[in-house]
Design a protein around this motif. Structure first.
Motif, PDB file in Angstrom:
ATOM      1  N   GLU A   3      -8.249 -12.750  -4.546  1.00 33.96           N
ATOM      2  CA  GLU A   3      -7.589 -12.296  -5.762  1.00 33.96           C
ATOM      3  C   GLU A   3      -7.903 -10.809  -6.022  1.00 33.96           C
ATOM      4  O   GLU A   3      -7.014 -10.016  -6.318  1.00 33.96           O
ATOM      5  N   LEU A   4      -9.197 -10.472  -5.865  1.00 29.96           N
ATOM      6  CA  LEU A   4      -9.589  -9.083  -6.107  1.00 29.96           C
ATOM      7  C   LEU A   4      -9.025  -8.150  -5.039  1.00 29.96           C
ATOM      8  O   LEU A   4      -8.625  -7.019  -5.334  1.00 29.96           O
ATOM      9  N   ARG A   5      -8.956  -8.623  -3.794  1.00 26.17           N
ATOM     10  CA  ARG A   5      -8.343  -7.813  -2.737  1.00 26.17           C
ATOM     11  C   ARG A   5      -6.888  -7.507  -3.103  1.00 26.17           C
ATOM     12  O   ARG A   5      -6.422  -6.376  -2.940  1.00 26.17           O
ATOM     13  N   ALA A   6      -6.199  -8.534  -3.585  1.00 24.54           N
ATOM     14  CA  ALA A   6      -4.802  -8.330  -3.959  1.00 24.54           C
ATOM     15  C   ALA A   6      -4.695  -7.271  -5.054  1.00 24.54           C
ATOM     16  O   ALA A   6      -3.813  -6.412  -5.030  1.00 24.54           O
ATOM     17  N   GLN A   7      -5.658  -7.318  -5.997  1.00 26.48           N
ATOM     18  CA  GLN A   7      -5.624  -6.322  -7.077  1.00 26.48           C
ATOM     19  C   GLN A   7      -5.888  -4.911  -6.565  1.00 26.48           C
ATOM     20  O   GLN A   7      -5.262  -3.959  -7.014  1.00 26.48           O
ATOM     21  N   VAL A   8      -6.827  -4.811  -5.593  1.00 23.83           N
ATOM     22  CA  VAL A   8      -7.116  -3.489  -5.019  1.00 23.83           C
ATOM     23  C   VAL A   8      -5.866  -2.963  -4.321  1.00 23.83           C
ATOM     24  O   VAL A   8      -5.470  -1.804  -4.492  1.00 23.83           O
ATOM     25  N   VAL A   9      -5.213  -3.838  -3.542  1.00 24.98           N
ATOM     26  CA  VAL A   9      -4.014  -3.420  -2.811  1.00 24.98           C
ATOM     27  C   VAL A   9      -2.910  -3.019  -3.795  1.00 24.98           C
ATOM     28  O   VAL A   9      -2.223  -2.018  -3.604  1.00 24.98           O
TER      29      VAL A   9
END
Lengths: 216, 486
Positions: B392-398
């Motif tokens: 989820e956090l990776r998606a937010q970073v991207v």
């Protein structure tokens, strides 16, 4: 409104709006799953044996005695400790305080006075066999927290009838939550240096337990 | 000492270098890696043994996870209940929105006490809000009393693990620090002797310093009690001897009832140190006349926790009871140790907690510091699905990066665009595999490993080796196998 009460309101507001946004998914308190082991399966005799075994694994010095032999057993333990000055909780039974020693009865001693004593004798509230835990609720015979902390040598009197097998069984024993409690599982220890277990950092370095067989 | 090799570790996500940058010098520090591997191996083995003997381990995990989830869903009520009970028992409850406010409250309380010194029980929350520098700036000296914390404080080092903060330091390094800072000549490196030195060093402080600061493992809403779990007895000293006690606790620490400790204590000790029970657990409720500190303050800290609470997938992060089992089992943490994470919260839980507490502007690389192997999820006593939160956090970073104007300047952007075009067609994929296998031969060493690649490839080989490609692809092998079967 003061800054302090503003923060309180803000935080609680933020919590309320956060918990309102999401659908309730957690159980109600009464429905929380509690299918873990509550009651021990062993006979009481085996539970007491387990308690003793666990205490010994912690390097606690454990001896057993019959109820009528308790004062003599305490006296023998005190003698073999090579110590002379002991602190006793206010409510410690008089027959536990063997003659020939310097007994300081704790009527609210200063910390510095407790520090000068060499050992302490206390009763206990319960023993949890599964983890070898001694429970103190700091009643008048278990003493204030400081007296089972500063002296280097702690002799704890645990009646076999106080031993339960599992931690949940201890919580069942508590009719009401204690204001103060200390759960002791072996003497003070650390493994902070290379995971090597070292006994005796700040708490008593010697934990001695007399298990009184009042059950047989 | 790690700092001599790796530079002084920075555990402030705002200032710390990114994870890959911070990890590099550590990966070259053989001593530190050896220390970390040894310590995590020992704890893991002890934990595995004690978890295996518990026939109801999964039931305990489920109960612990649900108790924590329930507490978070009803956090407002439970905190108010805790406040009411604690206050009725003679305690004073303070609320701090952020780190600065918490520091201010504590410094003000210390000034009110006219404190010149304060003794501290190990608390990660105090490191999170960087309390010690604030206390020192007010002219008050803070003495850490946990053995590991003394090692770090005297060695001017930083914690690298939640439960065993000095696990990256070995005995001879401890000996050096103690000899130098305590002024002891002829100190041996026997852990028993070193522990004895710490005991002597602190004994008088315990007896003389009238003010103490602690963290909290649990706040019991039903009774207003606070629980602290420890091993050494330094906690009991700080909780019992001083006149005034200040407890700093995240608002997430609350559990509904006293009875819930029957679950939490069973899972915590086993997960944290591989013990059936930690040597000492203390519970106290406000002020008890004649026993222990007669002035008691609790500072309830938000500092980003309510924003985590508001997010559906991320909320579970707050169930954490800081056992650090996820650190010990993590293949990434076990290589880098804790300092690379640039935060007091290292390892898998740090990789999800730090970016969230810091609102993700900082610590953007942390959600990527994981192989997503899910070992952390498997050992977590409160069943936090860390890989789910990481994704989820990776998606937010991207998503954030997508909005950045300079994204076209990054080679990786074009690399992935090209990869995208290749993966959509079997023919292109086969051709790329063929070309790649020929190309990589130039970089494959005699040992069958690729140690160096240029350009984008360097992003892998800078900190890892890559196994050379085999002569046959899986698809070729599969096709050949099908033919043989006929």
């Amino acid at each position: 409104m003061t800054a302090a009460s503003t923060s309180r309101t803000q935080i609680l507001d933020r919590i309320r709006s956060a918990t309102k946004i999401l659908p309730q998914s957690a159980c109600a308190y009464a429905d929380l799953p509690r299918s873990y082991v509550r009651k021990g399966a062993q006979s009481h005799l085996a539970q007491v044996e387990l308690m003793i075994e666990r205490l010994r694994e912690y390097d606690a010095d454990v001896i057993e005695c019959k109820a009528q032999d308790l004062p003599a057993t305490i006296a023998a333990q005190l003698a073999s400790s090579g110590r002379h000055t002991f602190v006793a909780p206010e409510g410690l039974p008089a027959e536990w305080m063997a003659a020939g020693y310097d007994w300081k009865i704790d009527h609210g001693m200063e910390n510095a006075e407790v520090e000068l004593t060499e050992g302490v004798v206390t009763a206990a509230f319960a023993g949890v066999a599964d983890s070898g835990t001694i429970v103190l609720h700091h009643s008048s015979s278990e003493g204030r927290r400081v007296i089972s902390l500063l002296p280097d040598w702690h002799l704890c009197i645990l009646r076999a009838s106080q031993v339960v097998e599992t931690l949940p069984e201890y919580f069942d024993l508590c009719k009401q939550a204690p204001d103060l409690a200390t759960y002791i599982s072996g003497p003070s220890a650390t493994a902070d240096i290379e995971m090597t277990r070292i006994k005796g950092v700040h708490g008593p370095r010697f934990l001695n337990v007399i298990v009184v067989r009042d059950d047989s | 000492m790690s700092q001599a090799v790796a530079g002084h570790p920075i555990l402030d996500p705002v200032l710390a270098p990114t994870f890959p940058k911070a990890a590099l010098p550590i990966l070259r520090n053989a001593q530190l890696r050896k220390n970390v591997t040894h310590a995590t191996d020992v704890i893991q083995a002890k934990r595995a043994k004690l978890v295996a003997e518990k026939t109801d381990w999964q039931e305990l995990r489920s109960a612990a996870a649900e108790i924590r989830a329930h507490a978070l869903e009803n956090l407002g009520e439970y905190l108010e209940q805790f406040e009411a009970r604690c206050t009725a028992a003679g305690g004073t409850v303070h609320w701090a929105s952020d780190a600065a406010e918490a520091r201010q409250i504590i410094v003000d309380l210390l000034r009110e006490e006219k404190a010149s010194e304060v003794i501290k029980i190990k608390t990660m929350t105090s490191a999170e809000i960087q309390l010690n520098p604030a206390i020192e700036a007010a002219g008050i000296h803070a003495y850490e009393t946990d053995l590991a914390e003394i090692i770090l404080q005297l060695g001017e080092d930083e914690p690298s693990h939640i439960v065993v903060p000095a696990l990256h330091v070995n005995r001879s390094q401890v000996r050096e620090i103690f000899a130098r800072r305590m002024g002891i000549k002829d100190l041996s490196d026997d852990p028993q002797v070193l522990t004895g030195a710490a005991r002597n060093y602190l004994r008088q402080k315990f007896l003389k310093v009238p003010t103490a600061i602690s963290g909290a493992n649990f706040l019991v809403a039903e009774t207003g009690a606070v629980a602290v779990v420890e091993s050494e007895g330094n906690g009991r000293m700080c909780l019992t001897l001083p006149r005034t006690m200040i407890t700093l606790a995240g608002i997430d620490k609350v559990i509904p009832r006293f009875k819930d400790l029957e679950v939490m204590l069973q899972v915590l000790a086993r997960s944290a140190t591989g013990e059936r029970m930690n040597p000492y657990t203390s519970l106290w409720t406000g002020v008890t006349p004649g026993d222990g500190p007669q002035r008691f303050h609790v500072v309830l800290l938000d500092n980003g926790r309510t924003s985590i609470l508001a997010k559906p997938k991320e909320r579970q992060t707050l169930r954490c009871i800081r056992c650090a089992a996820c650190l010990n089992t993590c293949p990434v943490y076990r290589q880098t140790g804790g300092h690379a994470y640039g935060s007091v919260y290292a390892g898998p839980i740090g990789a999800i907690l730090t970016p969230q507490l810091m609102h993700l502007e900082h610590a953007q690389t942390l959600p990527f510091a994981s192989s997503l192997c899910a070992a952390c999820y498997e050992v977590c006593p409160v069943k936090i699905n860390i890989p789910e939160v990481l994704l989820e956090l990776r998606a937010q970073v991207v998503d954030q990066e997508r909005k950045q104007a300079d994204r076209f300047l990054d080679l990786m952007y074009w690399g992935l665009r090209i990869a995208n075009q290749i993966f959509v067609s079997a023919w292109r994929f086969r051709t790329a595999q063929w070309a790649g296998r020929i190309g990589l031969r130039f970089f494959t060493g005699k040992d069958g490993w690729i140690h160096w690649m240029p350009s984008l490839g360097a992003r892998w080989t800078v900190s890892r080796d890559l196994r050379g490609l085999p002569s046959q692809t899986f698809r070729q092998w599969w096709a050949a196998r099908a033919k043989e079967a006929k």
